[in-house]
Design an enzyme around this catalytic site. Structure first.
Site, PDB file in Angstrom:
ATOM      1  N   ASN A 136       0.828  -1.213   0.000  1.00  0.00           N
ATOM      2  CA  ASN A 136       0.000   0.000   0.000  1.00  0.00           C
ATOM      3  C   ASN A 136       0.860   1.260   0.000  1.00  0.00           C
ATOM      4  O   ASN A 136       0.371   2.349   0.285  1.00  0.00           O
ATOM      5  CB  ASN A 136      -0.956  -0.004   1.200  1.00  0.00           C
ATOM      6  CG  ASN A 136      -0.230  -0.113   2.528  1.00  0.00           C
ATOM      7  OD1 ASN A 136       0.994  -0.055   2.577  1.00  0.00           O
ATOM      8  ND2 ASN A 136      -0.980  -0.267   3.602  1.00  0.00           N
ATOM      9  N   HIS A 138       3.465   1.780   1.963  1.00  0.00           N
ATOM     10  CA  HIS A 138       4.041   2.196   3.252  1.00  0.00           C
ATOM     11  C   HIS A 138       5.559   2.029   3.269  1.00  0.00           C
ATOM     12  O   HIS A 138       6.122   1.190   2.568  1.00  0.00           O
ATOM     13  CB  HIS A 138       3.358   1.508   4.443  1.00  0.00           C
ATOM     14  CG  HIS A 138       3.678   0.071   4.673  1.00  0.00           C
ATOM     15  ND1 HIS A 138       2.722  -0.869   4.955  1.00  0.00           N
ATOM     16  CD2 HIS A 138       4.841  -0.595   4.694  1.00  0.00           C
ATOM     17  CE1 HIS A 138       3.291  -2.034   5.141  1.00  0.00           C
ATOM     18  NE2 HIS A 138       4.579  -1.906   4.984  1.00  0.00           N
TER      19      HIS A 138
HETATM   20  C1  GLP Z   1       6.737  -4.565   6.682  1.00  0.00           C
HETATM   21  C2  GLP Z   1       7.846  -3.637   7.180  1.00  0.00           C
HETATM   22  C3  GLP Z   1       8.324  -2.714   6.087  1.00  0.00           C
HETATM   23  C4  GLP Z   1       8.578  -3.490   4.828  1.00  0.00           C
HETATM   24  C5  GLP Z   1       7.283  -4.076   4.333  1.00  0.00           C
HETATM   25  C6  GLP Z   1       7.408  -4.821   3.025  1.00  0.00           C
HETATM   26  O1  GLP Z   1       5.460  -4.085   6.896  1.00  0.00           O
HETATM   27  N1  GLP Z   1       7.468  -2.858   8.326  1.00  0.00           N
HETATM   28  O2  GLP Z   1       9.484  -2.024   6.539  1.00  0.00           O
HETATM   29  O3  GLP Z   1       9.151  -2.672   3.846  1.00  0.00           O
HETATM   30  O4  GLP Z   1       6.816  -4.958   5.320  1.00  0.00           O
HETATM   31  O5  GLP Z   1       7.815  -6.133   3.275  1.00  0.00           O
HETATM   32  P1  GLP Z   1       8.276  -7.146   2.182  1.00  0.00           P
HETATM   33  O6  GLP Z   1       9.661  -6.759   1.820  1.00  0.00           O
HETATM   34  O7  GLP Z   1       8.243  -8.479   2.872  1.00  0.00           O
HETATM   35  O8  GLP Z   1       7.319  -7.069   1.048  1.00  0.00           O
END
Ligand code: GLP
Length: 242
Positions: A136, A138
């Site tokens: 999303n 973030h």
């Molecule tokens: C979590 C972490 C983020 C990270 C995101 C994406 O929510 N708090 O810092 O960037 O997940 O994770 P992934 O790399 O597993 O897609």
């Protein structure tokens, strides 16, 4: 923004690790901002390997992590404290006491977040901040919002994030509902930012975040205003970009 397009996850991980190792070599007392999630795991694997080969020395390095679940004990294998020790800290020579994460076991959110922000300031700020990208948009745990939150703060995780992260837990019910995270201001104050993204499921998010309007509805879009951002993404993640 500098963009490196890589063939796949492995090449993305190597490229990101090269950028971090250049930072460590050129400024051996760097403050590194680190991230969790599945995306940076390959980056850490390369750094560990190069340390073991004798090519990297972390003895002057200090680290601050982006975020931590609230309420998980540090020995819980889903805590970010555990993740960082498992993937990096236990395998390289960053001195004990120089690896920092928000402490999710601290009940008093205001106090813990204020102390974490003060800690980062007292270190002189982050030299290079590594980021992943949530589906999303973030970064850290800064979820889509009406504003860009400034300092480290406590957040309520959104359903989509809980859904995305439940694969690591026995069930969605066990995913903590809150987390402590660096704010958008904390992240933007880093001198350099390195963001890693992999996979076709993030292609729309990459387009929105880096080629769309700057809006707190897509928190990563603020990075368009940072003077020194490097995006390392694989072909699949960049597949919606001309
Ligand atoms: C979590 C972490 C983020 C990270 C995101 C994406 O929510 N708090 O810092 O960037 O997940 O994770 P992934 O790399 O597993 O897609």
């Amino acid at each position: 923004m500098k963009i490196y397009k890589t063939k796949n996850y492995e090449e993305m991980s190597r490229k990101a690790a090269h950028i971090i190792s250049a930072q460590v070599t050129l400024k051996p007392d760097s403050i590194l901002g680190l991230a969790t999630g599945s995306t940076p795991i390959g980056t850490y694997e390369n750094l560990v390997k190069w340390y073991e080969d004798g090519d990297l020395d972390f003895s002057g390095i200090t680290t601050v992590n982006l975020d931590e679940y609230k309420g998980l004990p540090r020995d819980n294998d889903q805590s970010y404290y555990y993740f960082m020790h498992h993937h990096l800290f236990d395998h390289v020579n960053i001195p004990d006491g120089r690896t920092h994460l928000p402490d999710g076991t601290k009940e008093d959110s205001d106090q813990e977040c204020r102390q974490y922000e003060e800690l980062i300031q007292s270190l002189g700020g982050v030299d290079l901040q590594l980021l992943g990208l949530g589906h999303n948009g973030h970064i850290g745990f800064n979820e889509p919002d009406d504003i860009f939150p400034d300092d480290t703060h406590c957040v309520n995780l959104q359903e989509r994030t809980i859904e995305a992260n439940k694969r690591f837990f026995a069930s969605a019910d066990e995913v903590p509902r809150q987390a402590y995270t660096m704010g958008i201001g904390t992240i933007m104050r880093a001198k350099k930012i390195l963001i890693v993204v992999s996979g076709a499921d993030k292609a729309d998010t990459v387009k929105e975040a880096f080629f769309g309007p700057i809006t707190p509805k897509v928190p990563a879009s603020i990075l368009q205003l940072h003077p020194d951002v490097t995006l390392v993404a694989d072909e699949a993640a960049l597949s919606k970009i001309d």
